[in-house]
Design an enzyme around this catalytic site. Structure first.
Site, PDB file in Angstrom:
ATOM      1  N   ASP A 156       0.797  -1.182  -0.012  1.00  0.00           N
ATOM      2  CA  ASP A 156      -0.003  -0.051  -0.100  1.00  0.00           C
ATOM      3  C   ASP A 156       0.721   1.133  -0.043  1.00  0.00           C
ATOM      4  OD1 ASP A 156      -2.660   1.356   0.227  1.00  0.00           O
ATOM      5  OD2 ASP A 156      -2.394   1.457   2.412  1.00  0.00           O
ATOM      6  N   ASP A 171       2.725   5.036  -5.570  1.00  0.00           N
ATOM      7  CA  ASP A 171       1.998   6.252  -5.291  1.00  0.00           C
ATOM      8  C   ASP A 171       2.747   7.544  -5.865  1.00  0.00           C
ATOM      9  OD1 ASP A 171       0.642   8.651  -4.676  1.00  0.00           O
ATOM     10  OD2 ASP A 171       0.344   7.721  -2.564  1.00  0.00           O
ATOM     11  N   HIS A 228      -7.736  10.008   3.658  1.00  0.00           N
ATOM     12  CA  HIS A 228      -7.270   8.827   4.338  1.00  0.00           C
ATOM     13  C   HIS A 228      -7.752   9.432   6.122  1.00  0.00           C
ATOM     14  CE1 HIS A 228      -4.705   7.926   1.121  1.00  0.00           C
ATOM     15  NE2 HIS A 228      -5.250   6.770   1.633  1.00  0.00           N
ATOM     16  N   HIS A 237      -9.251   4.929  -2.401  1.00  0.00           N
ATOM     17  CA  HIS A 237      -8.420   4.875  -1.068  1.00  0.00           C
ATOM     18  C   HIS A 237      -9.076   5.555  -0.085  1.00  0.00           C
ATOM     19  CE1 HIS A 237      -4.327   3.641  -1.979  1.00  0.00           C
ATOM     20  NE2 HIS A 237      -4.964   3.432  -3.053  1.00  0.00           N
ATOM     21  N   GLY A 238      -9.087   5.808   1.296  1.00  0.00           N
ATOM     22  CA  GLY A 238      -9.547   6.402   2.274  1.00  0.00           C
ATOM     23  C   GLY A 238     -11.206   6.117   2.230  1.00  0.00           C
ATOM     24  N   ALA A 239     -11.524   4.783   2.259  1.00  0.00           N
ATOM     25  CA  ALA A 239     -12.998   4.287   2.128  1.00  0.00           C
ATOM     26  C   ALA A 239     -13.660   3.896   3.467  1.00  0.00           C
ATOM     27  CB  ALA A 239     -12.940   3.423   0.947  1.00  0.00           C
ATOM     28  N   SER A 240     -12.910   4.207   4.576  1.00  0.00           N
ATOM     29  CA  SER A 240     -13.619   3.693   5.850  1.00  0.00           C
ATOM     30  C   SER A 240     -14.949   4.511   6.165  1.00  0.00           C
ATOM     31  CB  SER A 240     -12.495   3.882   7.216  1.00  0.00           C
ATOM     32  OG  SER A 240     -11.605   2.880   7.018  1.00  0.00           O
ATOM     33  N   ASN A 244     -10.250   0.459  -0.236  1.00  0.00           N
ATOM     34  CA  ASN A 244      -9.088   0.283   0.973  1.00  0.00           C
ATOM     35  C   ASN A 244      -9.906   0.481   2.259  1.00  0.00           C
ATOM     36  OD1 ASN A 244      -7.476  -0.141  -1.446  1.00  0.00           O
ATOM     37  ND2 ASN A 244      -6.122   1.544  -0.724  1.00  0.00           N
ATOM     38  N   ILE A 245      -9.547   0.023   3.085  1.00  0.00           N
ATOM     39  CA  ILE A 245     -10.172   0.070   4.535  1.00  0.00           C
ATOM     40  C   ILE A 245      -8.953  -0.189   5.678  1.00  0.00           C
ATOM     41  CG2 ILE A 245     -11.689  -0.696   6.247  1.00  0.00           C
ATOM     42  CD1 ILE A 245     -13.669  -1.593   3.530  1.00  0.00           C
TER      43      ILE A 245
HETATM   44  P1  13P Z   1      -8.890   4.704   5.567  1.00  0.00           P
HETATM   45  O1  13P Z   1      -8.020   5.668   6.255  1.00  0.00           O
HETATM   46  O2  13P Z   1     -10.293   5.546   5.222  1.00  0.00           O
HETATM   47  O3  13P Z   1      -9.213   3.464   6.114  1.00  0.00           O
HETATM   48  O4  13P Z   1      -8.084   4.514   4.107  1.00  0.00           O
HETATM   49  C1  13P Z   1      -7.096   3.272   4.097  1.00  0.00           C
HETATM   50  C2  13P Z   1      -6.420   3.407   2.855  1.00  0.00           C
HETATM   51  O5  13P Z   1      -6.682   4.163   1.857  1.00  0.00           O
HETATM   52  C3  13P Z   1      -5.148   2.625   2.876  1.00  0.00           C
HETATM   53  O6  13P Z   1      -4.469   3.040   1.806  1.00  0.00           O
HETATM   54  O1  G3H Z   2      -3.402   4.917   3.652  1.00  0.00           O
HETATM   55  C1  G3H Z   2      -2.632   4.444   4.699  1.00  0.00           C
HETATM   56  C2  G3H Z   2      -2.983   3.437   5.270  1.00  0.00           C
HETATM   57  O2  G3H Z   2      -4.051   3.749   6.230  1.00  0.00           O
HETATM   58  C3  G3H Z   2      -1.683   2.966   6.136  1.00  0.00           C
HETATM   59  O3  G3H Z   2      -1.747   3.738   7.363  1.00  0.00           O
HETATM   60  O4  G3H Z   2       0.964   4.065   6.828  1.00  0.00           O
HETATM   61  O5  G3H Z   2      -0.228   4.526   9.260  1.00  0.00           O
HETATM   62  O6  G3H Z   2       0.165   2.186   8.004  1.00  0.00           O
HETATM   63  P1  G3H Z   2       0.149   3.782   7.892  1.00  0.00           P
HETATM   64 ZN    ZN Z   3      -4.646   4.962   0.799  1.00  0.00          ZN
END
Ligand code: 13P
Ligand code: G3H
Ligand code: ZN
Length: 311
Positions: free
Chosen positions: A82, A104, A180, A213-216, A256-257
């Protein structure tokens, strides 16, 4: 069942109008909670590892844990880097057995993003791995980088064909308003995603897998439990599940979660200690934390992604 790439998963997901969950993993309990839910729901799975996770747990431990999960569950699992930010990091993950990497280059110029992504694609394809690129820049926190809302930018649909053709990427992450971390929208704000951009990208690249991405969803119940048990999280608003379902029915094949997993784990551990202040055996509080992750992931697979029964 060996490790797989996401190629087949995405093809079926695109045609079937669902998405694959890409869950961030950092330790054994997280891997077990996710893979047990996926096994019971017969869901294909992407387990993704950030460079922060790799620094925390070490590549070899995460790889062995994921191999153990494959042996234990019999599931097709893709292991993905990731937010790789350099060619060297992507190469090291591919050499170490990952079947997929993200490069990225979204913070570079369009030309530099193309050059870097192309270099990673050439190496990955020569070694049987697939590559996710990114165009546009999400707001929020990833690793130690905090991208402010002003520095974030939506993906320009006019650039996607050139990017995909010149780089040869297998999937593309786009920015349509997700971000994110746990603080995506401010209290009182109505969450909005630019589905018009997604539609334009889809029209430019028919059949091509898109990544969100950022889909929580930043599940309020978990934030509530955290704050009722000694936590001090500000009000948090995430991406509504209905919007994710809508995206999964379109060209989005990977969602992504990470933050929701963190909240599920933390809520459970805080509650456990509030109820059992005298306990100190990590197995006692990690067991319900793992179970909470399993419940969360099951809900995502069945009610958000629609990938249950597709393994
Ligand atoms: P969240 O912070 O929304 O869970 O996004 C995770 C993510 O995009 C990891 O690449
Ligand atoms: O998008 C980022 C992910 O949530 C990973 O987070 O770099 O803190 O492990 P991290
Ligand atoms: Zn991400």
């Amino acid at each position: 069942m060996p490790l797989v790439t996401s190629k087949d998963m995405f093809k079926k997901a695109y045609e079937g109008g669902y998405a694959i969950g890409a869950f961030n993993v950092n330790n054994m309990e997280i891997i077990q909670g996710i893979t047990e839910a996926a096994m019971e729901e017969k869901a294909p799975l992407i387990l993704q590892v950030s460079s922060g996770a790799r620094n925390y747990a070490k590549h070899v431990y995460l790889m062995k844990l994921i191999e153990a999960a494959i042996e234990d569950t019999g599931l097709p699992i893709c292991v993905h880097l990731d937010h790789g930010d350099t060619f060297e990091l992507c190469k090291s993950c591919i050499d170490g057995g990952f079947t997929s990497v993200m490069i990225d280059g979204s913070h570079h110029s369009f030309e530099d993003n193309i050059a870097l992504t192309k270099k990673v694609v050439e190496y990955a394809h020569a070694h049987g791995a697939v590559v996710e690129g990114e165009l546009g820049r999400l707001a929020g926190i990833e690793d130690a980088v905090n991208v402010s809302a002003e520095d974030a930018s939506y993906t320009d649909p006019a650039q996607v064909i050139e990017f995909v053709e010149k780089t040869g990427v297998d999937s593309l992450a786009i920015a349509i308003g997700t971000s994110h971390g746990a603080y995506k929208f401010k209290p009182g704000q109505v969450p909005q995603l630019r589905f018009d951009i997604l539609e334009k990208v889809e029209a430019q690249l028919p059949g091509f897998p898109i990544v969100l991405h950022g889909a929580s969803s930043v599940i309020p119940e978990y934030v509530d439990i955290i704050n009722k048990n000694g936590g001090k999280m500000p009000d948090a608003i995430g991406i509504p599940e209905a919007m994710l379902r809508q995206a999964a029915g379109m060209a989005v094949c990977k969602i992504n979660i990470d933050s929701d997993l963190r909240l599920a784990m933390t809520a459970s551990i805080r509650q456990y200690f509030a109820e059992h202040p005298d306990h100190f055996d990590p197995r006692q509080y990690l067991k319900p934390a793992r179970a909470n992750i399993k419940d969360l992931v099951r809900n995502k697979l069945v009610n958000v992604l629609g990938c249950n029964g597709k393994a």
